[in-house]
Design a protein around this motif. Sequence first.
Motif, short mmCIF file in Angstrom:
data_model
loop_
_atom_site.label_atom_id
_atom_site.label_comp_id
_atom_site.label_asym_id
_atom_site.label_seq_id
_atom_site.Cartn_x
_atom_site.Cartn_y
_atom_site.Cartn_z
N ILE A 4 3.10 3.33 6.10
CA ILE A 4 2.16 2.12 5.67
C ILE A 4 1.46 1.59 4.40
O ILE A 4 0.64 2.40 4.20
CB ILE A 4 1.30 1.69 7.11
CG1 ILE A 4 1.44 1.75 8.43
CG2 ILE A 4 0.68 0.44 6.70
CD1 ILE A 4 -0.02 2.20 9.61
N THR A 5 2.06 0.70 4.30
CA THR A 5 1.96 -0.06 2.89
C THR A 5 0.90 -1.35 2.62
O THR A 5 1.28 -1.75 4.02
CB THR A 5 3.07 0.24 1.77
OG1 THR A 5 3.85 -1.43 2.38
CG2 THR A 5 4.39 0.96 1.61
N PRO A 6 -0.60 -1.30 2.23
CA PRO A 6 -0.66 -2.61 2.68
C PRO A 6 -0.45 -3.72 2.17
O PRO A 6 0.35 -2.82 0.89
CB PRO A 6 -2.10 -1.92 1.26
CG PRO A 6 -1.24 -1.36 -0.38
CD PRO A 6 -0.67 -0.53 0.78
N PRO A 7 -0.47 -5.07 2.39
CA PRO A 7 -0.33 -5.39 1.89
C PRO A 7 -0.87 -6.04 0.22
O PRO A 7 -1.18 -5.78 -0.11
CB PRO A 7 -0.33 -6.69 2.99
CG PRO A 7 -1.56 -6.30 3.61
CD PRO A 7 -1.52 -5.28 3.65
N THR A 8 1.05 -6.46 -0.42
CA THR A 8 0.06 -7.34 -2.28
C THR A 8 0.50 -8.50 -1.61
O THR A 8 0.68 -9.40 -0.77
CB THR A 8 1.41 -6.80 -2.35
OG1 THR A 8 3.12 -7.63 -1.85
CG2 THR A 8 2.42 -4.14 -1.90
N THR A 9 -0.68 -8.31 -2.43
CA THR A 9 -0.47 -10.18 -2.35
C THR A 9 -0.05 -11.16 -4.14
O THR A 9 0.20 -9.55 -5.33
CB THR A 9 -2.25 -10.41 -3.67
OG1 THR A 9 -1.78 -9.53 -4.45
CG2 THR A 9 -3.06 -9.60 -2.49
N PRO A 10 0.91 -12.29 -4.09
CA PRO A 10 1.72 -12.06 -5.18
C PRO A 10 0.86 -12.43 -6.41
O PRO A 10 -0.63 -12.44 -6.17
CB PRO A 10 1.74 -13.92 -4.27
CG PRO A 10 0.70 -13.58 -3.31
CD PRO A 10 0.26 -12.78 -2.80
N PRO A 11 1.51 -12.63 -7.68
CA PRO A 11 0.81 -12.18 -8.73
C PRO A 11 0.31 -14.06 -9.21
O PRO A 11 0.36 -14.35 -8.64
CB PRO A 11 2.11 -12.24 -10.18
CG PRO A 11 2.89 -12.09 -8.72
CD PRO A 11 3.04 -12.04 -7.84
#
Length: 148
Positions: A4-11
Amino acid sequence: MSDITPPTTPPRLLDQLRAKIRLRHYSIRTETQYVHWVRRFILFHGKRHPKDMGGAEVEAFLSHLALEGNVAASTQNQALSALLFLYREVLEQDLPWMEGVVRAKRPARLPVVLSEREVLAVLEKMHDLYGLLARLLYGTRMRVMSRP
């Protein structure tokens, strides 16, 4: 271990702006100035996100630069270019053409031409090799004309 990868926030917006500028191989000075103008635009409008603004806000900012900021026309044009780049390339929005922008005044450029008497006074003060060269250039009309 979990996959499970943490959700990435857009730049962030300014990081997106920098990435688009670098993708197009603009100079570092252009990047610095574009980021500066976009930041000033956002701060001018109370930290509102540019995607929530449009042509009216751009017009207000550019007019403010000309009227209260007393910026030169070239400075105002640079700010306009930065905002157009932001909207076209980063936000992928077209701004309506801004008819109501108060444009900064371009300074009047008056040519400086010496009278014959003034030229003779200057030549009189010049001696040796430089005096000879100046007299030859003036007398043969071979002087270099510079353009602004």
